[in-house]
Design an enzyme around this catalytic site. Structure first.
Site, PDB file in Angstrom:
ATOM      1  N   ARG A  88       0.882  -1.183   0.000  1.00 17.33           N
ATOM      2  CA  ARG A  88       0.000   0.000   0.000  1.00 17.33           C
ATOM      3  C   ARG A  88       0.912   1.223   0.000  1.00 17.33           C
ATOM      4  O   ARG A  88       1.718   1.413   0.922  1.00 17.33           O
ATOM      5  CB  ARG A  88      -0.886   0.018   1.242  1.00 17.33           C
ATOM      6  CG  ARG A  88      -1.526   1.372   1.474  1.00 17.33           C
ATOM      7  CD  ARG A  88      -2.592   1.363   2.541  1.00 17.33           C
ATOM      8  NE  ARG A  88      -3.779   0.678   2.084  1.00 17.33           N
ATOM      9  CZ  ARG A  88      -4.974   0.771   2.690  1.00 17.33           C
ATOM     10  NH1 ARG A  88      -5.136   1.535   3.748  1.00 17.33           N
ATOM     11  NH2 ARG A  88      -6.018   0.111   2.213  1.00 17.33           N
ATOM     12  N   HIS A 103      -7.656   0.887  -6.038  1.00 14.33           N
ATOM     13  CA  HIS A 103      -7.830   0.088  -4.810  1.00 14.33           C
ATOM     14  C   HIS A 103      -8.589  -1.191  -5.184  1.00 14.33           C
ATOM     15  O   HIS A 103      -9.728  -1.420  -4.772  1.00 14.33           O
ATOM     16  CB  HIS A 103      -8.590   0.906  -3.768  1.00 14.33           C
ATOM     17  CG  HIS A 103      -8.546   0.342  -2.373  1.00 14.33           C
ATOM     18  ND1 HIS A 103      -7.808  -0.778  -2.037  1.00 14.33           N
ATOM     19  CD2 HIS A 103      -9.144   0.755  -1.214  1.00 14.33           C
ATOM     20  CE1 HIS A 103      -7.961  -1.021  -0.747  1.00 14.33           C
ATOM     21  NE2 HIS A 103      -8.757  -0.111  -0.226  1.00 14.33           N
ATOM     22  N   CYS A 156     -16.114   2.039   1.408  1.00 13.26           N
ATOM     23  CA  CYS A 156     -14.936   1.213   1.723  1.00 13.26           C
ATOM     24  C   CYS A 156     -14.481   1.399   3.161  1.00 13.26           C
ATOM     25  O   CYS A 156     -13.824   0.528   3.707  1.00 13.26           O
ATOM     26  CB  CYS A 156     -13.805   1.514   0.740  1.00 13.26           C
ATOM     27  SG  CYS A 156     -13.177   3.207   0.828  1.00 13.26           S
ATOM     28  N   ARG A 197     -13.692  -8.144   3.000  1.00 12.12           N
ATOM     29  CA  ARG A 197     -12.264  -7.967   2.700  1.00 12.12           C
ATOM     30  C   ARG A 197     -11.496  -9.236   3.080  1.00 12.12           C
ATOM     31  O   ARG A 197     -10.608  -9.678   2.345  1.00 12.12           O
ATOM     32  CB  ARG A 197     -11.684  -6.758   3.470  1.00 12.12           C
ATOM     33  CG  ARG A 197     -12.135  -5.403   2.957  1.00 12.12           C
ATOM     34  CD  ARG A 197     -11.685  -5.106   1.539  1.00 12.12           C
ATOM     35  NE  ARG A 197     -10.249  -5.171   1.353  1.00 12.12           N
ATOM     36  CZ  ARG A 197      -9.419  -4.168   1.596  1.00 12.12           C
ATOM     37  NH1 ARG A 197      -9.874  -3.012   2.025  1.00 12.12           N
ATOM     38  NH2 ARG A 197      -8.119  -4.282   1.371  1.00 12.12           N
ATOM     39  N   ASP A 224     -17.021   7.710  -0.993  1.00  8.27           N
ATOM     40  CA  ASP A 224     -15.751   7.594  -0.258  1.00  8.27           C
ATOM     41  C   ASP A 224     -15.413   8.985   0.255  1.00  8.27           C
ATOM     42  O   ASP A 224     -16.053   9.978  -0.140  1.00  8.27           O
ATOM     43  CB  ASP A 224     -14.667   7.057  -1.227  1.00  8.27           C
ATOM     44  CG  ASP A 224     -13.361   6.657  -0.536  1.00  8.27           C
ATOM     45  OD1 ASP A 224     -13.309   6.645   0.706  1.00  8.27           O
ATOM     46  OD2 ASP A 224     -12.388   6.367  -1.264  1.00  8.27           O
ATOM     47  N   GLN A 240     -10.295  -3.709  -2.532  1.00  4.98           N
ATOM     48  CA  GLN A 240     -11.562  -3.254  -1.957  1.00  4.98           C
ATOM     49  C   GLN A 240     -12.723  -3.568  -2.889  1.00  4.98           C
ATOM     50  O   GLN A 240     -13.801  -3.976  -2.465  1.00  4.98           O
ATOM     51  CB  GLN A 240     -11.496  -1.751  -1.679  1.00  4.98           C
ATOM     52  CG  GLN A 240     -12.783  -1.187  -1.107  1.00  4.98           C
ATOM     53  CD  GLN A 240     -13.077  -1.708   0.293  1.00  4.98           C
ATOM     54  OE1 GLN A 240     -12.211  -1.662   1.159  1.00  4.98           O
ATOM     55  NE2 GLN A 240     -14.285  -2.213   0.527  1.00  4.98           N
TER      56      GLN A 240
HETATM   57  N1  NVA Z   1      -9.900   6.077  -0.876  1.00  5.37           N
HETATM   58  C1  NVA Z   1      -9.406   6.453   0.418  1.00  5.37           C
HETATM   59  C2  NVA Z   1      -9.745   5.450   1.501  1.00  5.37           C
HETATM   60  C3  NVA Z   1      -9.253   4.093   1.287  1.00  5.37           C
HETATM   61  C4  NVA Z   1      -9.270   3.186   2.467  1.00  5.37           C
HETATM   62  C5  NVA Z   1      -7.917   6.687   0.357  1.00  5.37           C
HETATM   63  O1  NVA Z   1      -7.251   6.255  -0.582  1.00  5.37           O
HETATM   64  O2  NVA Z   1      -7.392   7.328   1.274  1.00  5.37           O
HETATM   65  N1   CP Z   2     -11.041   0.213   3.050  1.00  2.53           N
HETATM   66  C1   CP Z   2      -9.757   0.073   3.397  1.00  2.53           C
HETATM   67  O1   CP Z   2      -8.884  -0.173   2.589  1.00  2.53           O
HETATM   68  O2   CP Z   2      -9.544   0.242   4.737  1.00  2.53           O
HETATM   69  P1   CP Z   2      -8.144   0.377   5.453  1.00  2.53           P
HETATM   70  O3   CP Z   2      -7.549   1.704   5.062  1.00  2.53           O
HETATM   71  O4   CP Z   2      -8.478   0.333   6.915  1.00  2.53           O
HETATM   72  O5   CP Z   2      -7.244  -0.745   5.039  1.00  2.53           O
END
Ligand code: NVA
Ligand code: CP
Length: 299
Positions: A101, A128, A258, A286, A218, A131
């Protein structure tokens, strides 16, 4: 067999995606008892925070007989400037898969290019995909199929939105994106998938939500974009998912997010906690999809 990665939804064919979702459902039902990761290790590199991604991969690896290593990029040499391509080759000599990540999608592509073990995208600023697998499983649980379903994305044309576009293009469902003009999805991803399935991009959430089976949103600012929060809050006024918007959707519509959610910013408390919300199933899923993904790539 050459190693396979999962950096984006189109890395798998439609048949492979549906097979993976079927395996995830079997794992969730308790019918699956195999331990394809016995003696195997997944390295998990995190340059951003996580609850769901970290826990689902770590618990999932254990349940499949394997082990997961949490590697914060602050603590490993990558954070001190050791090149990604070196990290990829060193980890490949010791582990059986790498989940990462991070911010730049190009960094994940470089890691995958140099790694000789499967690489999984655990979120980048662009995509992502893990997800979305959980979200697709949640839709199938609610409606029995993705066929003929319409998904309405409300808000930022961000990593989640781009991955929804990829999923719609790969699996052939209808996607409607309501986003402010300043925050559109990635143009190349939009173009590619709009050529494959019905995609509507509008400024009007009410238009996107009309008759939709799934309404999803989101946060307005990705992790790392916190400095733009005020400017974004202004742009996303009018993109709140509330009960009035949900009423425009199909009467059986579900709400997905998510998580983490910012109550009162992109979704109201009433919708998030309301009867149409499937966000806790979505979060649980997940675990099941991550297990199916690890079993498929590393098993
Ligand atoms: N889309 C948002 C939340 C993912 C958990 C991000 O990338 O920060
Ligand atoms: N939705 C998601 O990826 O959550 P986290 O950031 O907690 O991993």
């Amino acid at each position: 067999m050459p190693k396979r990665d999962f950096l984006a939804i189109p890395d798998f064919t439609a048949a492979e995606l549906l097979a993976l979702l079927g395996l995830a459902a079997r794992m969730k039902s308790g019918a699956y008892r195999e331990r394809p990761l016995a003696g195997k290790t997944l390295a998990m590199i995190f340059a951003k925070s996580s609850t769901r991604t970290r826990v689902s991969f770590e618990v999932g690896a254990l349940q499949l007989g394997g082990h997961a290593l949490f590697l914060s990029s602050r603590d490993i040499q990558l954070g001190r400037g050791e090149p990604i391509r070196d990290t990829a080759r060193v980890l490949s000599r010791m582990v059986d898969g790498i989940m990462i990540r991070t911010f730049a999608h190009a960094d994940v592509e470089e890691l995958a290019r140099y790694a000789t073990v499967p690489v999984i995208n655990g979120l980048t600023d662009l995509l992502h995909p893990c997800q979305i697998l959980a979200d697709l499983l949640t839709i199938i649980e609610a409606f029995g199929t993705l066929k003929g379903k319409t998904v309405a994305w409300i808000g930022d044309g961000n990593n989640m939105c781009n991955s929804w576009l990829n999923a719609a293009g790969s699996l052939g469902f209808e996607l409607r994106v309501a986003c402010p003009a300043e925050y559109p999805p990635d143009p190349a991803i939009l173009e590619r998938n709009a050529a494959r399935t019905a995609v509507l991009v509008t400024r009007a959430p009410a238009e996107a939500a009309l008759g939709a089976h799934v309404v999803t949103t989101d946060v307005a600012a990705l992790m790392g974009q916190e400095g733009e929060a005020e400017q974004r809050a202004r742009a996303f006024k009018g993109y709140l998912v509330d009960e009035a918007l949900m009423q425009r959707a199909n009467p059986k519509a579900i709400f997905l997010h998510c998580l983490p959610a910012h109550r009162g910013e992109e979704v109201t408390e009433a919708v998030l906690e309301g009867p149409q919300s499937r966000v806790w199933d979505e979060a649980e899923n997940r675990l099941h999809v991550q297990k199916a993904l690890m079993a498929t790539l590393m098993g």
